[in-house]
Scaffold this active site. Sequence first.
Site, PDB file in Angstrom:
ATOM      1  N   ASN A  10       0.865  -1.180   0.000  1.00  0.00           N
ATOM      2  CA  ASN A  10       0.000   0.000   0.000  1.00  0.00           C
ATOM      3  C   ASN A  10       0.902   1.231   0.000  1.00  0.00           C
ATOM      4  O   ASN A  10       1.454   1.598   1.033  1.00  0.00           O
ATOM      5  CB  ASN A  10      -0.895  -0.017   1.253  1.00  0.00           C
ATOM      6  CG  ASN A  10      -1.736   1.240   1.362  1.00  0.00           C
ATOM      7  OD1 ASN A  10      -1.858   2.005   0.399  1.00  0.00           O
ATOM      8  ND2 ASN A  10      -2.330   1.459   2.532  1.00  0.00           N
ATOM      9  N   LYS A  12       0.068   4.178  -0.345  1.00  0.00           N
ATOM     10  CA  LYS A  12      -0.660   5.359   0.170  1.00  0.00           C
ATOM     11  C   LYS A  12      -0.467   6.529  -0.795  1.00  0.00           C
ATOM     12  O   LYS A  12      -0.393   6.321  -2.003  1.00  0.00           O
ATOM     13  CB  LYS A  12      -0.212   5.698   1.591  1.00  0.00           C
ATOM     14  CG  LYS A  12      -0.234   4.487   2.515  1.00  0.00           C
ATOM     15  CD  LYS A  12      -0.167   4.872   3.960  1.00  0.00           C
ATOM     16  CE  LYS A  12       0.012   3.634   4.816  1.00  0.00           C
ATOM     17  NZ  LYS A  12      -0.269   3.848   6.206  1.00  0.00           N
ATOM     18  N   HIS A  95      -9.694   0.711   4.631  1.00  0.00           N
ATOM     19  CA  HIS A  95      -8.451   1.008   5.352  1.00  0.00           C
ATOM     20  C   HIS A  95      -8.768   1.993   6.490  1.00  0.00           C
ATOM     21  O   HIS A  95      -9.626   2.861   6.344  1.00  0.00           O
ATOM     22  CB  HIS A  95      -7.417   1.613   4.390  1.00  0.00           C
ATOM     23  CG  HIS A  95      -6.043   1.684   4.978  1.00  0.00           C
ATOM     24  ND1 HIS A  95      -5.674   2.686   5.851  1.00  0.00           N
ATOM     25  CD2 HIS A  95      -4.968   0.878   4.855  1.00  0.00           C
ATOM     26  CE1 HIS A  95      -4.416   2.484   6.228  1.00  0.00           C
ATOM     27  NE2 HIS A  95      -3.969   1.389   5.637  1.00  0.00           N
ATOM     28  N   GLU A  97      -7.338   4.528   7.475  1.00  0.00           N
ATOM     29  CA  GLU A  97      -7.219   5.952   7.108  1.00  0.00           C
ATOM     30  C   GLU A  97      -8.464   6.420   6.366  1.00  0.00           C
ATOM     31  O   GLU A  97      -8.852   7.582   6.482  1.00  0.00           O
ATOM     32  CB  GLU A  97      -5.938   6.170   6.287  1.00  0.00           C
ATOM     33  CG  GLU A  97      -4.697   6.054   7.187  1.00  0.00           C
ATOM     34  CD  GLU A  97      -3.441   5.566   6.495  1.00  0.00           C
ATOM     35  OE1 GLU A  97      -3.375   5.597   5.259  1.00  0.00           O
ATOM     36  OE2 GLU A  97      -2.508   5.135   7.204  1.00  0.00           O
ATOM     37  N   GLU A 177      -5.434  -5.056  10.674  1.00  0.00           N
ATOM     38  CA  GLU A 177      -4.476  -3.966  10.883  1.00  0.00           C
ATOM     39  C   GLU A 177      -4.856  -3.202  12.151  1.00  0.00           C
ATOM     40  O   GLU A 177      -5.704  -2.302  12.096  1.00  0.00           O
ATOM     41  CB  GLU A 177      -4.516  -2.992   9.705  1.00  0.00           C
ATOM     42  CG  GLU A 177      -4.165  -3.614   8.379  1.00  0.00           C
ATOM     43  CD  GLU A 177      -3.603  -2.568   7.417  1.00  0.00           C
ATOM     44  OE1 GLU A 177      -2.454  -2.748   6.992  1.00  0.00           O
ATOM     45  OE2 GLU A 177      -4.289  -1.572   7.126  1.00  0.00           O
ATOM     46  N   GLY A 183       1.949   2.520  10.774  1.00  0.00           N
ATOM     47  CA  GLY A 183       2.863   3.658  10.612  1.00  0.00           C
ATOM     48  C   GLY A 183       3.503   4.118  11.899  1.00  0.00           C
ATOM     49  O   GLY A 183       4.086   5.203  11.954  1.00  0.00           O
ATOM     50  N   SER A 222       3.207  -1.811  10.560  1.00  0.00           N
ATOM     51  CA  SER A 222       4.657  -1.746  10.780  1.00  0.00           C
ATOM     52  C   SER A 222       5.362  -3.069  10.512  1.00  0.00           C
ATOM     53  O   SER A 222       6.288  -3.451  11.232  1.00  0.00           O
ATOM     54  CB  SER A 222       4.965  -1.234  12.191  1.00  0.00           C
ATOM     55  OG  SER A 222       4.437   0.075  12.365  1.00  0.00           O
TER      56      SER A 222
HETATM   57  C1  PEP Z   1      -0.958   0.263   5.995  1.00  0.00           C
HETATM   58  O1  PEP Z   1      -1.029   1.425   5.645  1.00  0.00           O
HETATM   59  O2  PEP Z   1      -1.815  -0.535   5.608  1.00  0.00           O
HETATM   60  C2  PEP Z   1       0.155  -0.143   6.859  1.00  0.00           C
HETATM   61  C3  PEP Z   1       0.124  -1.329   7.385  1.00  0.00           C
HETATM   62  O3  PEP Z   1       1.160   0.766   7.030  1.00  0.00           O
HETATM   63  P1  PEP Z   1       2.582   0.507   7.752  1.00  0.00           P
HETATM   64  O4  PEP Z   1       3.129  -0.777   7.187  1.00  0.00           O
HETATM   65  O5  PEP Z   1       3.411   1.689   7.399  1.00  0.00           O
HETATM   66  O6  PEP Z   1       2.308   0.394   9.214  1.00  0.00           O
END
Ligand code: PEP
Length: 260
Positions: A10, A12, A95, A97, A177, A183, A222
């Site tokens: 992803n 983003k 997601h 976000e 997640e 992040g 992460s």
């Molecule tokens: C994500 O945006 O789906 C995500 C898991 O981000 P990160 O790996 O940066 O935590």
Amino acid sequence: MSAHPLVVANWKMNGSRADNASLLAGLLDGLRVPHVPVVICPPAPYLEQVVGLLAESELEVGGQDCSHSSSGAFTGEVSPQMLRDIGCGWVILGHSERRQYHRETDEVVAAKAAAAQAAGLRTIVCVGETREQREAGSAIDIVLGQLKGALGVGEDRGAGSGHDRRSELTQVAIAYEPVWAIGTGITATPEAAQEMHASIREWLISQDPVVGPTTSILYGGSVKPDNAQALFAMEDIDGALVGGASLDAGAFADIVSAAA
Ligand code: PEP
């Protein structure tokens, strides 16, 4: 891992034509493992570029979101049919976000998932609890509630609607997640992630005992090369949805290798 492996990038809202080309060249060079399905999800303006750059590879391309509608007066939106039309096979939905900044509810995610599947896209449906919800002890209830809401359980689509639950579940990957891990550099421990994945697996099997055991359940939050192996060693962690580390060709290739 017990089901189909899958690793999803992803990106983003990151990238440029030049950055995308060099990131993908580095990634294709670094991927030296037996086939693990990989999906790259760039920002919408770059989807067609990425489809072109990956045309000779086994990597697939997905959107980061789509509309609940196939066409019409929805300024700024991208329909699932448009994603299919330019060569995408997948779309990320729900997601955190999108839920946080665009107030997407489970009902919205369910409508988008139904539209995406009707257009022939496979979906990566994201679920996850906040830190407050985990500390309150309600993480599993929250996540299973999001799952039921997003996959339209309880919704009466009517006899003869053509709704086929089995084929719906065949087209889905679930991404767990935890919001507090996205992040932040803080990853759920493999054991805590496995506990949630096992609950998700149990629910999927309750929906369809044939398809449920094979549905990919991804962990996101992460994921890095140094924690991927321990996560993927867990029985119900079938792969990852990767944000930050997917912008580094070497790191992402190492995560894919860990899933092999
Ligand atoms: C994500 O945006 O789906 C995500 C898991 O981000 P990160 O790996 O940066 O935590």
